[in-house]
Scaffold this active site. Sequence first.
Site, PDB file in Angstrom:
ATOM      1  N   LYS A  79       1.088  94.348 -43.469  1.00  0.00           N
ATOM      2  CA  LYS A  79       1.110  93.240 -44.444  1.00  0.00           C
ATOM      3  C   LYS A  79      -0.309  92.778 -44.789  1.00  0.00           C
ATOM      4  CE  LYS A  79       1.884  88.919 -42.859  1.00  0.00           C
ATOM      5  NZ  LYS A  79       0.803  87.975 -43.226  1.00  0.00           N
ATOM      6  N   ASN A  80      -1.131  92.567 -43.739  1.00  0.00           N
ATOM      7  CA  ASN A  80      -2.440  91.971 -43.989  1.00  0.00           C
ATOM      8  C   ASN A  80      -3.453  92.954 -44.568  1.00  0.00           C
ATOM      9  OD1 ASN A  80      -1.447  89.525 -43.290  1.00  0.00           O
ATOM     10  ND2 ASN A  80      -2.213  89.577 -41.175  1.00  0.00           N
ATOM     11  N   ARG A 153      -0.970  81.410 -48.606  1.00  0.00           N
ATOM     12  CA  ARG A 153      -2.387  81.090 -48.725  1.00  0.00           C
ATOM     13  C   ARG A 153      -3.259  82.336 -48.892  1.00  0.00           C
ATOM     14  NH1 ARG A 153      -4.832  77.703 -45.703  1.00  0.00           N
ATOM     15  NH2 ARG A 153      -6.741  78.880 -45.690  1.00  0.00           N
ATOM     16  N   ASP A 177      -1.082  74.296 -43.301  1.00  0.00           N
ATOM     17  CA  ASP A 177       0.162  75.035 -43.103  1.00  0.00           C
ATOM     18  C   ASP A 177       0.608  74.879 -41.659  1.00  0.00           C
ATOM     19  OD1 ASP A 177      -1.425  76.680 -41.636  1.00  0.00           O
ATOM     20  OD2 ASP A 177      -1.225  78.419 -42.940  1.00  0.00           O
ATOM     21  N   ASP A 365      -2.105  86.600 -33.696  1.00  0.00           N
ATOM     22  CA  ASP A 365      -0.756  86.957 -34.173  1.00  0.00           C
ATOM     23  C   ASP A 365       0.127  87.519 -33.056  1.00  0.00           C
ATOM     24  OD1 ASP A 365      -1.309  86.250 -36.810  1.00  0.00           O
ATOM     25  OD2 ASP A 365      -2.282  88.161 -37.176  1.00  0.00           O
TER      26      ASP A 365
HETATM   27  N1  EPU Z   1     -11.951  79.429 -41.165  1.00  0.00           N
HETATM   28  C1  EPU Z   1     -12.733  78.402 -41.639  1.00  0.00           C
HETATM   29  N2  EPU Z   1     -13.168  78.456 -42.941  1.00  0.00           N
HETATM   30  C2  EPU Z   1     -12.848  79.497 -43.751  1.00  0.00           C
HETATM   31  C3  EPU Z   1     -12.031  80.549 -43.262  1.00  0.00           C
HETATM   32  C4  EPU Z   1     -11.597  80.487 -41.935  1.00  0.00           C
HETATM   33  O1  EPU Z   1     -13.048  77.457 -40.929  1.00  0.00           O
HETATM   34  O2  EPU Z   1     -13.274  79.489 -44.924  1.00  0.00           O
HETATM   35  C5  EPU Z   1     -11.471  79.393 -39.763  1.00  0.00           C
HETATM   36  C6  EPU Z   1      -9.954  79.242 -39.687  1.00  0.00           C
HETATM   37  O3  EPU Z   1      -9.538  77.917 -39.855  1.00  0.00           O
HETATM   38  C7  EPU Z   1      -9.659  79.804 -38.314  1.00  0.00           C
HETATM   39  C8  EPU Z   1     -10.715  80.910 -38.165  1.00  0.00           C
HETATM   40  O4  EPU Z   1     -11.717  80.635 -39.138  1.00  0.00           O
HETATM   41  O5  EPU Z   1      -9.895  78.821 -37.346  1.00  0.00           O
HETATM   42  C9  EPU Z   1     -10.192  82.307 -38.386  1.00  0.00           C
HETATM   43  O6  EPU Z   1      -9.433  82.381 -39.568  1.00  0.00           O
HETATM   44  P1  EPU Z   1      -9.405  83.679 -40.485  1.00  0.00           P
HETATM   45  O7  EPU Z   1     -10.065  83.340 -41.767  1.00  0.00           O
HETATM   46  O8  EPU Z   1      -9.903  84.865 -39.735  1.00  0.00           O
HETATM   47  O9  EPU Z   1      -7.855  83.839 -40.737  1.00  0.00           O
HETATM   48  P2  EPU Z   1      -7.233  84.302 -42.080  1.00  0.00           P
HETATM   49  O10 EPU Z   1      -8.088  85.353 -42.664  1.00  0.00           O
HETATM   50  O11 EPU Z   1      -6.878  83.137 -42.920  1.00  0.00           O
HETATM   51  C10 EPU Z   1      -5.878  86.335 -41.203  1.00  0.00           C
HETATM   52  C11 EPU Z   1      -4.455  86.789 -41.211  1.00  0.00           C
HETATM   53  C12 EPU Z   1      -3.655  85.964 -40.220  1.00  0.00           C
HETATM   54  C13 EPU Z   1      -4.292  86.113 -38.844  1.00  0.00           C
HETATM   55  C14 EPU Z   1      -5.772  85.707 -38.898  1.00  0.00           C
HETATM   56  C15 EPU Z   1      -6.509  85.933 -37.613  1.00  0.00           C
HETATM   57  C16 EPU Z   1      -4.125  87.505 -43.473  1.00  0.00           C
HETATM   58  C17 EPU Z   1      -3.422  87.284 -44.759  1.00  0.00           C
HETATM   59  N3  EPU Z   1      -3.898  86.600 -42.534  1.00  0.00           N
HETATM   60  O12 EPU Z   1      -5.879  84.973 -41.600  1.00  0.00           O
HETATM   61  O13 EPU Z   1      -2.359  86.542 -40.193  1.00  0.00           O
HETATM   62  O14 EPU Z   1      -3.618  85.281 -37.935  1.00  0.00           O
HETATM   63  O15 EPU Z   1      -6.451  86.478 -39.916  1.00  0.00           O
HETATM   64  O16 EPU Z   1      -6.516  87.282 -37.278  1.00  0.00           O
HETATM   65  O17 EPU Z   1      -4.836  88.480 -43.320  1.00  0.00           O
HETATM   66  C18 EPU Z   1       0.003  86.510 -40.169  1.00  0.00           C
HETATM   67  O18 EPU Z   1      -0.016  87.703 -40.497  1.00  0.00           O
HETATM   68  O19 EPU Z   1       1.069  85.926 -39.858  1.00  0.00           O
HETATM   69  C19 EPU Z   1      -1.237  85.745 -40.146  1.00  0.00           C
HETATM   70  C20 EPU Z   1      -1.263  84.433 -40.070  1.00  0.00           C
END
Ligand code: EPU
Length: 479
Positions: A79-80, A153, A177, A365
């Site tokens: 998915k990701n 998101r 969320d 995850d």
């Molecule tokens: N963060 C910030 N600012 C930003 C971006 C992130 O402070 O601009 C923080 C977040 O709040 C968090 C940390 O950085 O504390 C890590 O977040 P990250 O950005 O890595 O997460 P994400 O990219 O939003 C993806 C996956 C998630 C998975 C996380 C961690 C996708 C669509 N989502 O989220 O997957 O948990 O990386 O590996 O790729 C899921 O599949 O159910 C899911 C939630």
Amino acid sequence: MALGGTGGLRGGVAIGELAVVAHRADDSLRRTDGSRLRAPTAGCRLLATRSRQYCLAVDRFVLHPSGPLHGTVCVNGAKNSVLKLMAACLLAPGVHRLDNVPVISDVAIMSDVLRAMGAKVVQEGRGAQGHLQITIPQDVTPIAPYELVEKMRASIVVLGPLLARYGTARVSMPGGDDFGYRPIDFHLSAFEDLGATFVAEHGYVDGHCDHLVGARIVLQFPSHTATDNILMAAVLAKGTTVIENAAREPEIADLASMLTEMGARIHGAGTSRIEVEGVDELRPADHRAIPDRVEAATFVAAVGLAGGEVLVKGARHEHMDMLLEKLRQMGMECTPTDEGLLASAEGHRHSVDVATLPYPGVATDYKPLLVTLLSVADGVAIVSENLFAGRFRYIDELRRMGAKIKTEGHHAIVRGVPRLSGARVRASDIRAGAALVLAGLVADGVTDVSGAEHIDRGYESLDQRLSALGANIERVSSP
Ligand code: EPU
């Protein structure tokens, strides 16, 4: 407002007309009068226009205690990865093909995001045969509306490609969320480093640039989606971009591999330093997504709970090293084979401490799956969440099933019990939902997991695939 590092923000933008989203109904949906909508493909088809609200069937998964699981299950595309590969199509006009695309509602939402911009998206097939044909016109409407971003998101990943190719993008700002507050400041400040300016008002962020120009970007934290977004912007920027402290997830390497097929010049994807040499234009791609490591982990964890032996076909063990190490410490056997991963377990698991970390650490995850395993393991474990403050909400539901878990800040102390006790529980997000379904495998009595729509966001036919392995599970539509 979470816009750290965006000193260039200014007010004064009115929200324009939102694009009307093309849609096709699906049989998992209900109209507001309760009647069902029919569709050729299963899965959760979501609708969003100004006049119609998303309207999901209120389905549940009902489980009875299950014996050991046996057989083979095939892992679907990640998915990701797929969501970012879809966004990457915006970088080149023409017809793209993505293979190994699961029938899940997050893919349906991203399809609608692209359709709202004028793209044609056709999804066919299921499982390993699932694919998407995405036709990107010369000009798109560079808007990701609230109605869709609010549902997913990850839609924020269109920002990079839109800025890079069209020099303008209007994207609804994602709100909080089920994991708590999730800002997008890393994304915005990186785009500013590349020369974009932003205006934020009325819940939208409006980005503009004449042309993105390569820069050195140092991420405060190796954010997965921020790395994806910056990568997709940098491929069409003038000159060289370096992303330091980049996220290293296999899905990022998959995105880089598709971008390279499109003509991009990228070095180091999958490491913490990615270098991108911008090119003038890209061409459409024909790309197969990597297997979903979290889905693979879900089936492995199911074996850890119910016992038995299952071949998780297609699973890439090298994408799951730390998790597999933890599972082995818990007493499972996880053996890489030519076809995937052979998971087997008998008797009880042993408790081990777990701390989530960015890849290659134990992914956040996996944590709900691990907490469920630890709930019925011998001993006491400390589980620490280091990525998302709010990612312990499903624990209240596990407690309702008899789990002995205390939470303190971002730590959980899990004291194993011999069996769980079936109850009515509610899925609050994709992985929490999957974990509650797995809990039902080792719970006495009936476990009734509502909120199936959360699970449908990331898993294609989870019930049918567990059932084929011998799990006692059925999907029930509430009247
Ligand atoms: N963060 C910030 N600012 C930003 C971006 C992130 O402070 O601009 C923080 C977040 O709040 C968090 C940390 O950085 O504390 C890590 O977040 P990250 O950005 O890595 O997460 P994400 O990219 O939003 C993806 C996956 C998630 C998975 C996380 C961690 C996708 C669509 N989502 O989220 O997957 O948990 O990386 O590996 O790729 C899921 O599949 O159910 C899911 C939630």
